[in-house]
Motif scaffolding. Sequence first.
Motif, PDB file in Angstrom:
ATOM      1  N   GLN A   1      -2.292  -4.036  12.733  1.00 21.49           N
ATOM      2  CA  GLN A   1      -2.804  -5.004  11.766  1.00 21.49           C
ATOM      3  C   GLN A   1      -2.143  -4.813  10.406  1.00 21.49           C
ATOM      4  OE1 GLN A   1      -7.068  -4.481  11.736  1.00 21.49           O
ATOM      5  NE2 GLN A   1      -7.326  -6.498  12.661  1.00 21.49           N
ATOM      6  N   LEU A   2      -1.907  -3.583   9.995  1.00 23.48           N
ATOM      7  CA  LEU A   2      -1.303  -3.322   8.692  1.00 23.48           C
ATOM      8  C   LEU A   2       0.079  -3.928   8.595  1.00 23.48           C
ATOM      9  CD1 LEU A   2      -2.269   0.392   7.913  1.00 23.48           C
ATOM     10  CD2 LEU A   2      -3.301  -1.693   7.025  1.00 23.48           C
ATOM     11  N   GLY A   3       0.806  -3.933   9.690  1.00 24.03           N
ATOM     12  CA  GLY A   3       2.149  -4.471   9.693  1.00 24.03           C
ATOM     13  C   GLY A   3       2.198  -5.974   9.469  1.00 24.03           C
ATOM     14  N   SER A   4       1.119  -6.671   9.762  1.00 25.85           N
ATOM     15  CA  SER A   4       1.116  -8.129   9.646  1.00 25.85           C
ATOM     16  C   SER A   4       0.414  -8.638   8.397  1.00 25.85           C
ATOM     17  CB  SER A   4       0.461  -8.737  10.896  1.00 25.85           C
ATOM     18  OG  SER A   4      -0.898  -8.342  10.962  1.00 25.85           O
ATOM     19  N   LYS A   5      -0.180  -7.763   7.606  1.00 25.75           N
ATOM     20  CA  LYS A   5      -0.896  -8.194   6.403  1.00 25.75           C
ATOM     21  C   LYS A   5       0.071  -8.408   5.240  1.00 25.75           C
ATOM     22  CE  LYS A   5      -5.081  -6.639   5.632  1.00 25.75           C
ATOM     23  NZ  LYS A   5      -6.159  -5.703   5.293  1.00 25.75           N
ATOM     24  N   ASP A   6      -0.187  -9.433   4.428  1.00 22.62           N
ATOM     25  CA  ASP A   6       0.652  -9.713   3.259  1.00 22.62           C
ATOM     26  C   ASP A   6       0.263  -8.853   2.056  1.00 22.62           C
ATOM     27  OD1 ASP A   6       2.126 -11.633   4.592  1.00 22.62           O
ATOM     28  OD2 ASP A   6       0.787 -13.261   3.996  1.00 22.62           O
ATOM     29  N   PHE A   7      -1.005  -8.478   1.970  1.00 23.28           N
ATOM     30  CA  PHE A   7      -1.499  -7.657   0.868  1.00 23.28           C
ATOM     31  C   PHE A   7      -2.245  -6.464   1.429  1.00 23.28           C
ATOM     32  CE2 PHE A   7      -1.142 -11.937  -0.768  1.00 23.28           C
ATOM     33  CZ  PHE A   7      -0.480 -11.738  -1.965  1.00 23.28           C
ATOM     34  N   LEU A   8      -2.064  -5.304   0.784  1.00 21.78           N
ATOM     35  CA  LEU A   8      -2.691  -4.076   1.244  1.00 21.78           C
ATOM     36  C   LEU A   8      -3.539  -3.455   0.143  1.00 21.78           C
ATOM     37  CD1 LEU A   8       0.476  -2.466   2.870  1.00 21.78           C
ATOM     38  CD2 LEU A   8      -1.359  -3.650   4.063  1.00 21.78           C
ATOM     39  N   SER A   9      -4.620  -2.813   0.538  1.00 17.66           N
ATOM     40  CA  SER A   9      -5.420  -2.038  -0.402  1.00 17.66           C
ATOM     41  C   SER A   9      -4.734  -0.692  -0.614  1.00 17.66           C
ATOM     42  CB  SER A   9      -6.826  -1.827   0.154  1.00 17.66           C
ATOM     43  OG  SER A   9      -6.769  -0.973   1.287  1.00 17.66           O
ATOM     44  N   ILE A  10      -5.229   0.070  -1.552  1.00 18.15           N
ATOM     45  CA  ILE A  10      -4.692   1.417  -1.778  1.00 18.15           C
ATOM     46  C   ILE A  10      -4.860   2.254  -0.512  1.00 18.15           C
ATOM     47  CG2 ILE A  10      -4.975   3.566  -3.085  1.00 18.15           C
ATOM     48  CD1 ILE A  10      -3.646   1.397  -4.717  1.00 18.15           C
ATOM     49  N   GLU A  11      -6.021   2.179   0.097  1.00 16.23           N
ATOM     50  CA  GLU A  11      -6.294   2.961   1.308  1.00 16.23           C
ATOM     51  C   GLU A  11      -5.340   2.577   2.440  1.00 16.23           C
ATOM     52  OE1 GLU A  11      -9.869   3.664   4.544  1.00 16.23           O
ATOM     53  OE2 GLU A  11     -10.342   2.769   2.602  1.00 16.23           O
ATOM     54  N   GLU A  12      -5.117   1.280   2.621  1.00 15.27           N
ATOM     55  CA  GLU A  12      -4.207   0.831   3.672  1.00 15.27           C
ATOM     56  C   GLU A  12      -2.774   1.281   3.386  1.00 15.27           C
ATOM     57  OE1 GLU A  12      -6.517  -3.249   5.027  1.00 15.27           O
ATOM     58  OE2 GLU A  12      -5.163  -3.297   3.306  1.00 15.27           O
ATOM     59  N   THR A  13      -2.386   1.248   2.123  1.00 19.62           N
ATOM     60  CA  THR A  13      -1.046   1.698   1.733  1.00 19.62           C
ATOM     61  C   THR A  13      -0.886   3.184   2.019  1.00 19.62           C
ATOM     62  OG1 THR A  13      -0.974   0.001   0.014  1.00 19.62           O
ATOM     63  CG2 THR A  13       0.609   1.798  -0.164  1.00 19.62           C
ATOM     64  N   CYS A  14      -1.923   3.955   1.725  1.00 16.64           N
ATOM     65  CA  CYS A  14      -1.905   5.391   2.023  1.00 16.64           C
ATOM     66  C   CYS A  14      -1.692   5.643   3.508  1.00 16.64           C
ATOM     67  CB  CYS A  14      -3.214   6.041   1.586  1.00 16.64           C
ATOM     68  SG  CYS A  14      -3.461   6.120  -0.179  1.00 16.64           S
ATOM     69  N   LYS A  15      -2.419   4.921   4.346  1.00 16.56           N
ATOM     70  CA  LYS A  15      -2.295   5.096   5.794  1.00 16.56           C
ATOM     71  C   LYS A  15      -0.905   4.700   6.268  1.00 16.56           C
ATOM     72  CE  LYS A  15      -7.139   4.376   6.892  1.00 16.56           C
ATOM     73  NZ  LYS A  15      -8.130   3.459   7.466  1.00 16.56           N
ATOM     74  N   LEU A  16      -0.401   3.608   5.738  1.00 15.58           N
ATOM     75  CA  LEU A  16       0.902   3.109   6.159  1.00 15.58           C
ATOM     76  C   LEU A  16       2.023   4.072   5.788  1.00 15.58           C
ATOM     77  CD1 LEU A  16       2.261   0.608   7.452  1.00 15.58           C
ATOM     78  CD2 LEU A  16       2.567  -0.261   5.146  1.00 15.58           C
ATOM     79  N   LEU A  17       1.951   4.627   4.577  1.00 13.87           N
ATOM     80  CA  LEU A  17       3.016   5.510   4.088  1.00 13.87           C
ATOM     81  C   LEU A  17       2.762   6.986   4.376  1.00 13.87           C
ATOM     82  CD1 LEU A  17       3.744   3.887   0.610  1.00 13.87           C
ATOM     83  CD2 LEU A  17       4.984   3.572   2.753  1.00 13.87           C
ATOM     84  N   GLY A  18       1.534   7.323   4.724  1.00 14.08           N
ATOM     85  CA  GLY A  18       1.204   8.733   4.939  1.00 14.08           C
ATOM     86  C   GLY A  18       1.185   9.500   3.631  1.00 14.08           C
ATOM     87  N   ALA A  19       0.755   8.826   2.566  1.00 15.72           N
ATOM     88  CA  ALA A  19       0.717   9.432   1.234  1.00 15.72           C
ATOM     89  C   ALA A  19      -0.723   9.468   0.723  1.00 15.72           C
ATOM     90  CB  ALA A  19       1.575   8.615   0.274  1.00 15.72           C
ATOM     91  N   SER A  20      -0.972  10.308  -0.268  1.00 11.40           N
ATOM     92  CA  SER A  20      -2.309  10.397  -0.834  1.00 11.40           C
ATOM     93  C   SER A  20      -2.564   9.257  -1.816  1.00 11.40           C
ATOM     94  CB  SER A  20      -2.485  11.731  -1.560  1.00 11.40           C
ATOM     95  OG  SER A  20      -1.709  11.736  -2.754  1.00 11.40           O
ATOM     96  N   ARG A  21      -3.834   9.054  -2.146  1.00  9.87           N
ATOM     97  CA  ARG A  21      -4.199   8.020  -3.119  1.00  9.87           C
ATOM     98  C   ARG A  21      -3.547   8.308  -4.472  1.00  9.87           C
ATOM     99  NH1 ARG A  21      -8.567   4.847  -1.950  1.00  9.87           N
ATOM    100  NH2 ARG A  21      -9.182   4.703  -4.124  1.00  9.87           N
TER     101      ARG A  21
END
Length: 69
Positions: free
Chosen positions: A15-35
């Motif tokens: 689902q993250l791959g198809s979203k146009d906008f991401l929250s901070i939490e989703e960005t963290c999961k996608l990149l494997g980075a901390s908030r």
Amino acid sequence: MAPVSHQRLEFQEDQLGSKDFLSIEETCKLLGASRMTIYRQIKSGTIKAAKLGRRTIIRRTEIDKLFQA
């Protein structure tokens, strides 16, 4: 067959791959980075973000730009 928790994780990643906008939490999961890392990148201007009320959102294209350089 994969455990239910593993299936859910794969579904969320798809689902993250198809979203146009991401929250901070989703960005963290996608990149494997901390908030904090994401907020530092926003503050330094590496990642552009917008505020919607109290929520911070990031365009998916901003994340994609990180890997095009």
